[in-house]
Write a protein that holds these residues in place. Structure first.
Motif, mmCIF file in Angstrom:
data_model
loop_
_atom_site.group_PDB
_atom_site.id
_atom_site.type_symbol
_atom_site.label_atom_id
_atom_site.label_comp_id
_atom_site.label_asym_id
_atom_site.label_seq_id
_atom_site.Cartn_x
_atom_site.Cartn_y
_atom_site.Cartn_z
ATOM 1 N N GLN A 21 42.453 -12.660 0.379
ATOM 2 C CA GLN A 21 43.149 -13.451 1.414
ATOM 3 C C GLN A 21 42.505 -14.821 1.568
ATOM 4 O O GLN A 21 43.190 -15.821 1.781
ATOM 5 C CB GLN A 21 43.124 -12.715 2.761
ATOM 6 N N THR B 229 49.280 -9.181 3.466
ATOM 7 C CA THR B 229 48.456 -8.212 4.196
ATOM 8 C C THR B 229 47.858 -7.146 3.288
ATOM 9 O O THR B 229 46.888 -6.505 3.664
ATOM 10 C CB THR B 229 49.283 -7.526 5.292
ATOM 11 N N THR B 230 48.440 -6.941 2.085
ATOM 12 C CA THR B 230 47.887 -5.911 1.204
ATOM 13 C C THR B 230 46.667 -6.426 0.443
ATOM 14 O O THR B 230 46.016 -5.674 -0.264
ATOM 15 C CB THR B 230 48.938 -5.438 0.168
ATOM 16 N N THR C 194 52.926 -8.475 -0.378
ATOM 17 C CA THR C 194 52.735 -9.164 0.900
ATOM 18 C C THR C 194 51.247 -9.440 1.094
ATOM 19 O O THR C 194 50.385 -8.692 0.630
ATOM 20 C CB THR C 194 53.241 -8.342 2.104
ATOM 21 N N ALA D 42 51.061 -12.921 7.493
ATOM 22 C CA ALA D 42 51.263 -11.499 7.265
ATOM 23 C C ALA D 42 52.749 -11.216 7.113
ATOM 24 O O ALA D 42 53.573 -11.868 7.738
ATOM 25 C CB ALA D 42 50.701 -10.716 8.452
ATOM 26 N N GLU E 235 49.097 -10.793 15.636
ATOM 27 C CA GLU E 235 50.077 -10.130 14.769
ATOM 28 C C GLU E 235 50.948 -9.160 15.545
ATOM 29 O O GLU E 235 50.515 -8.184 16.080
ATOM 30 C CB GLU E 235 49.338 -9.366 13.675
ATOM 31 N N ARG F 81 43.977 -16.582 8.262
ATOM 32 C CA ARG F 81 45.313 -16.737 8.843
ATOM 33 C C ARG F 81 46.408 -16.899 7.791
ATOM 34 O O ARG F 81 47.240 -17.810 7.881
ATOM 35 C CB ARG F 81 45.314 -17.900 9.853
ATOM 36 N N LYS G 85 55.043 -15.838 12.937
ATOM 37 C CA LYS G 85 53.729 -15.195 12.785
ATOM 38 C C LYS G 85 52.628 -16.079 13.353
ATOM 39 O O LYS G 85 51.745 -15.616 14.046
ATOM 40 C CB LYS G 85 53.418 -14.944 11.310
#
Ligand code: ADP
Ligand code: MG
Lengths: 298, 237
Positions: free
Chosen positions: B140, B133-134, B131, B89, A298, B86, A174
């Motif tokens: 974050q 990303t949610t 995860t 993800a 991404e 960063r 990633k």
């Protein structure tokens, strides 16, 4: 019925072989953005390691199988250390050219110092025979290869989800910079990726050699091409995509082999590539690939 | 604790940072301010070794770390929460935090550190298996900060922790920064929210076009409309 089961196990074994190769290519690509076209030479070197070991000190061919896997793993680590590490931070095209360079150097070294013609490699007899399962006669190579693929895939999933190195490898796919910012040594992660890719190539090489029974300096070309096509088909960069792409490609080949009329059977590979092309028109990023905007990480 | 001497950073022919000399003392919060494109991200990235310092030197705890690889700098106790957060993800909150603890070998200590920051950021405990990303932007950012803290740094650099967050969320993040300072952490905070950053910082540096144009007490800068207007264009609202 027997024919159907035989063809199914045949399709699974070829698909599994491509999946092993594609996974090796994808794991290095996902971390380094490097398409390692020298991946095929890992198979070649695994084969030559069997040849030399048999000539020098190994009498029972069963010991040649782990030697093949170890040699391919060692070669992958060596490639990384000697060839790819110095160009790690160079533009992507440099890495690609380096991979072609490694491939050509290995091929030519074998051509010059060993032989241009194929050399037979001893394979254990029992691998060449058939095995009886539930009253059906199935080729041993295919049954073994299918099982090994399942075990290897399970092992890979465990490595990636349960170990710190595996977790770091997934994270590095990633965002490598941030992985280093976690204090994780870049060298270790990359070495891990190459070792895994070499191990998987070595495993596939065992079965490739069991089928061919001989080595020659160019034998890595066809497998690396298949692995590349499988990655593109599945979606480049995705490990699941590589596995699915490899399985689909192998099964498609066997399906066509079994069903094409004999007049066009010679065009099997052309037809396969045509179908792969059609899939890519339908899904340009591959079966499982996500659309990525230019400049996206991404 | 951190000592920059004539640090320059270049991208090819472009010089993003020019001869910056600065210090951060133990226990301080220092704000690094300046408009977009001033070179703030380039400077903190070069300090931690993500991009090379083209000339000058960086010292940490009296040791020269100018050419030290980023992994080793983090192991010495200096780290960065990068601009844009960063977070990894596709990896869970738990996995992100576990990666942050990669430098730590003592399992019991890792558990203790984890407990400390799950206490500080309860939302991460709630979202522990989701995860990354949610998570919302603010969540974050908290994850990114907690992930950095898992390596138990002695000094933390934060690159625009408020970037793209709603004012209410920014306030929460800044409260956490103050809380961290009280726990004894030394910090260098890059911000574009100058007024708010100066409220919690001890000292400030202002960067413009890669050069330092101001250094001094945060209160001195904050209380002078003339300075704020001149350097940050925010003096008179
Ligand atoms: N990777 C890069 N390549 C070339 N130029 C860059 C790169 N990153 C930043 N720059 C340039 O360096 C200057 C400083 O950028 P940056 O350090 O990101 O500033 P800030 O964080 O203060 O907004 C800008 O002019 C920017 O365009
Ligand atoms: Mg910036």
């Amino acid at each position: 019925m027997e024919y159907f089961v035989q063809q199914t196990i045949n399709a699974l074994s070829v698909g599994g072989e491509y999946a092993l190769l594609a996974l090796g290519l994808a794991i290095v690509f996902s971390i380094m953005n490097l398409v390692n076209f020298a991946h095929g030479e890992l198979i070649t070197l695994g084969g030559y390691a069997m040849l030399f070991s048999a000539a020098w000190f190994v009498s029972d061919p069963i010991y040649l199988l782990p030697i093949c896997v170890l040699a391919a793993t060692g070669a992958a680590i060596l490639f990384e250390r000697v060839a790819f590490r110095p160009v790690r931070n160079a533009p992507e095209t440099t890495g690609l050219l380096t991979a072609f360079g490694v491939s050509i150097v290995v091929q030519n070294a074998l051509l010059i110092f060993v032989a241009t013609r194929p050399k037979p490699v001893p394979i254990p007899d029992w691998m060449q025979g058939t095995i009886q399962i539930a009253g059906l006669h199935l080729p041993m190579v295919q049954v073994l290869e299918t099982s090994c693929t399942v075990v290897a895939a399970t092992g890979l999933i465990l490595l990636l989800t349960k170990t710190n190195l595996g977790l770091a490898m997934r994270a590095a796919a990633k965002d490598f910079t941030v992985v280093r910012l976690m204090g994780i040594k870049a060298d270790r992660v990359i070495l891990g990726a190459f070792a895994v890719s070499g191990f998987l190539a070595g495993l596939a090489a065992v079965f490739i050699l069991a089928r061919r029974g001989a080595v020659d300096p160019m034998m890595g070309f066809s497998p690396v091409l298949k692995a590349f096509v499988a990655c593109v088909l599945g979606g480049f960069g995705s490990l699941l995509g590589a596995a699915v792409g490899g399985l689909s490609l192998g099964m498609l080949e066997v399906l066509l082999q079994a069903t094409l009329p004999s007049e066009v059977a010679g065009f099997r590979d052309a037809i396969v590539f045509l179908l792969v092309g059609a899939v890519l028109i339908w899904r340009p990023t591959g079966l499982l690939g996500k659309r990525v905007e230019l400049g996206d990480k991404e | 604790m951190l000592q920059l001497t004539d640090v320059s950073v270049s991208y090819g022919p472009i010089q993003a940072v020019r001869n910056v000399s600065a210090t951060v003392e133990q226990g301080e919060i220092v704000a690094l301010l300046g408009p977009n494109g001033a070179g703030k991200t380039s400077l903190v990235s070069s300090i931690v070794g993500i991009i090379p310092v083209s000339s000058g030197s960086v010292g940490f705890d009296g040791e020269d770390i100018t050419r030290t690889p980023v992994e080793s700098i983090v192991r010495k106790g200096l780290t960065l929460t990068p601009e844009g957060r960063r977070v990894f993800a596709g990896l869970s909150v738990a996995e992100n935090l576990r990666l942050g603890a990669s430098t730590q070998s003592d399992r019991a200590a890792v558990e203790e550190t984890l407990e400390t920051y799950l206490e500080m950021f309860p939302i991460l405990r709630e979202r522990y298996h989701q995860t990354a990303t949610t998570l919302s932007g603010g969540e974050q950012q908290m994850l990114a900060i907690a992930r950095s803290l898992m390596s138990r740094p002695r000094m933390l650099m934060l690159d625009e922790p408020s970037l793209g967050l709603a004012p209410r969320v920014v306030e929460r993040i800044f409260e956490h920064i103050v809380e961290l300072k009280q726990s004894g952490l030394t910090m260098l905070v890059v911000e574009q929210n100058a007024t708010e950053a100066l409220a919690f910082a001890d000292r400030a540096y202002v960067l413009a076009s890669g050069k330092l144009v101001f250094e001094g007490a945060a209160s001195e800068l904050a209380s002078s409309d003339r300075l704020m207007e001149a350097y940050l264009g925010t003096g008179v609202d």
